[in-house]
Write a protein that holds these residues in place. Structure first.
Motif, PDB file in Angstrom:
ATOM      1  N   SER A  63       0.868  -1.639  -0.251  1.00 26.03           N
ATOM      2  CA  SER A  63      -0.313   0.090  -0.104  1.00 26.03           C
ATOM      3  C   SER A  63       0.877   1.403  -0.191  1.00 26.03           C
ATOM      4  CB  SER A  63      -0.873   0.237   1.449  1.00 26.03           C
ATOM      5  OG  SER A  63      -0.145   0.239   2.261  1.00 26.03           O
ATOM      6  N   GLU A  64       0.101   2.304  -0.268  1.00 28.03           N
ATOM      7  CA  GLU A  64       1.052   3.614  -0.231  1.00 28.03           C
ATOM      8  C   GLU A  64       1.808   3.599   1.265  1.00 28.03           C
ATOM      9  OE1 GLU A  64       1.866   5.747  -2.950  1.00 28.03           O
ATOM     10  OE2 GLU A  64       1.123   5.137  -4.108  1.00 28.03           O
TER      11      GLU A  64
ATOM     12  N   ASP B  47       2.836   3.388 -14.059  1.00 25.65           N
ATOM     13  CA  ASP B  47       1.497   3.022 -13.893  1.00 25.65           C
ATOM     14  C   ASP B  47       0.675   3.504 -13.016  1.00 25.65           C
ATOM     15  OD1 ASP B  47       1.508   0.513 -15.551  1.00 25.65           O
ATOM     16  OD2 ASP B  47       3.009  -0.628 -14.060  1.00 25.65           O
ATOM     17  N   GLY B  48       1.203   4.891 -12.684  1.00 25.28           N
ATOM     18  CA  GLY B  48       0.382   5.621 -11.602  1.00 25.28           C
ATOM     19  C   GLY B  48       0.718   4.904 -10.559  1.00 25.28           C
ATOM     20  N   GLY B  49       1.983   4.626  -9.858  1.00 23.16           N
ATOM     21  CA  GLY B  49       1.982   4.199  -8.647  1.00 23.16           C
ATOM     22  C   GLY B  49       3.308   4.985  -7.729  1.00 23.16           C
ATOM     23  N   ARG B  50       4.011   4.161  -7.534  1.00 23.65           N
ATOM     24  CA  ARG B  50       4.737   4.086  -7.278  1.00 23.65           C
ATOM     25  C   ARG B  50       5.950   3.035  -7.354  1.00 23.65           C
ATOM     26  NH1 ARG B  50       6.122   8.058  -1.339  1.00 23.65           N
ATOM     27  NH2 ARG B  50       3.889   6.566  -0.887  1.00 23.65           N
ATOM     28  N   GLY B  51       6.996   2.980  -6.984  1.00 18.89           N
ATOM     29  CA  GLY B  51       7.880   1.602  -6.832  1.00 18.89           C
ATOM     30  C   GLY B  51       9.367   1.591  -7.003  1.00 18.89           C
ATOM     31  N   LEU B  52      10.479   1.329  -6.186  1.00 16.08           N
ATOM     32  CA  LEU B  52      11.864   1.529  -6.251  1.00 16.08           C
ATOM     33  C   LEU B  52      12.507  -0.631  -5.726  1.00 16.08           C
ATOM     34  CD1 LEU B  52      12.881   0.806  -3.061  1.00 16.08           C
ATOM     35  CD2 LEU B  52      11.893   2.887  -2.928  1.00 16.08           C
ATOM     36  N   TYR B  53      14.110   0.073  -6.156  1.00 15.93           N
ATOM     37  CA  TYR B  53      14.167  -1.504  -5.924  1.00 15.93           C
ATOM     38  C   TYR B  53      15.388  -1.179  -4.861  1.00 15.93           C
ATOM     39  CZ  TYR B  53      11.666  -2.586 -10.604  1.00 15.93           C
ATOM     40  OH  TYR B  53      11.216  -2.742 -11.701  1.00 15.93           O
TER      41      TYR B  53
ATOM     42  N   ILE C  74       6.130  -1.770  -5.035  1.00 10.38           N
ATOM     43  CA  ILE C  74       4.996  -1.784  -5.968  1.00 10.38           C
ATOM     44  C   ILE C  74       4.191  -1.376  -5.237  1.00 10.38           C
ATOM     45  CG2 ILE C  74       6.623  -1.485  -7.820  1.00 10.38           C
ATOM     46  CD1 ILE C  74       4.408  -4.247  -8.392  1.00 10.38           C
ATOM     47  N   THR C  75       4.033   0.045  -5.320  1.00 12.82           N
ATOM     48  CA  THR C  75       2.220   0.244  -4.876  1.00 12.82           C
ATOM     49  C   THR C  75       1.100   0.330  -5.635  1.00 12.82           C
ATOM     50  OG1 THR C  75       1.982   2.615  -5.939  1.00 12.82           O
ATOM     51  CG2 THR C  75       2.994   1.971  -3.631  1.00 12.82           C
ATOM     52  N   VAL C  76       1.186  -0.410  -7.483  1.00 18.62           N
ATOM     53  CA  VAL C  76       0.478  -0.820  -7.949  1.00 18.62           C
ATOM     54  C   VAL C  76       1.068  -1.751  -8.326  1.00 18.62           C
ATOM     55  CG1 VAL C  76      -0.987  -0.206 -10.354  1.00 18.62           C
ATOM     56  CG2 VAL C  76      -0.553   1.874  -8.254  1.00 18.62           C
ATOM     57  N   PRO C  77      -0.029  -2.894  -9.546  1.00 23.31           N
ATOM     58  CA  PRO C  77       0.801  -3.618 -10.471  1.00 23.31           C
ATOM     59  C   PRO C  77       1.510  -3.367 -11.245  1.00 23.31           C
ATOM     60  CG  PRO C  77      -1.808  -4.405  -9.611  1.00 23.31           C
ATOM     61  CD  PRO C  77      -1.125  -3.232  -8.865  1.00 23.31           C
TER      62      PRO C  77
END
Length: 126
Positions: free
Chosen positions: A67-68, A101-107, A119-122
């Motif tokens: 989730s966010e 995809d309109g969310g946030r992500g990081l590695y 990720i917050t959006v698949p």
């Protein structure tokens, strides 16, 4: 019954340290021992069964949908520990996050070099 992923094995040079790392960064419950594994349980019933590997550990990729608020908490722990993180899976954009995809992500990487992702959006969006 539909097919569900139940568990996957995560090879590690130090089973206990890797399980503790995952639990701490992801904010999960402690990982109990089950046979040769430390079982890191995720919220959807899937577990990462961390096992000691002999020799080299081939790096794998593990992605977590969060989730966010969870994203912010995990990102905060990554920054508190001074871990390097990237916006992309090839580690070309250090210190950044993505908005795919309109969310946030990081590695970021675990102690054995596994490429971890939140990720917050698949992929492909909702």
């Amino acid at each position: 019954m539909p097919v569900h992923l139940n568990h996957t094995i995560v090879p590690a040079t130090d089973r206990d340290a890797t399980a503790a790392f995952l639990v701490e960064i992801l904010g999960l419950e402690p990982a109990p021992v089950y046979g040769p594994f430390r079982v890191v349980s995720l919220g959807n019933g899937v577990s990462l069964d961390v096992a000691r590997a002999d020799g080299d550990v081939p790096p794998q990729h593990y992605a977590f949908l969060v989730s966010e608020p969870e994203f912010d908490e995990i990102w905060g722990r990554i920054k508190e520990r001074g871990l390097t993180f990237w916006a992309d899976p090839y580690h070309q954009r250090p210190g950044q996050i993505n908005t795919n995809d309109g969310g946030r992500g990081l590695y970021w990487s675990d102690p054995d070099g596994h490429n971890l992702e939140i990720i917050t959006v698949p992929y492909g969006g909702w």
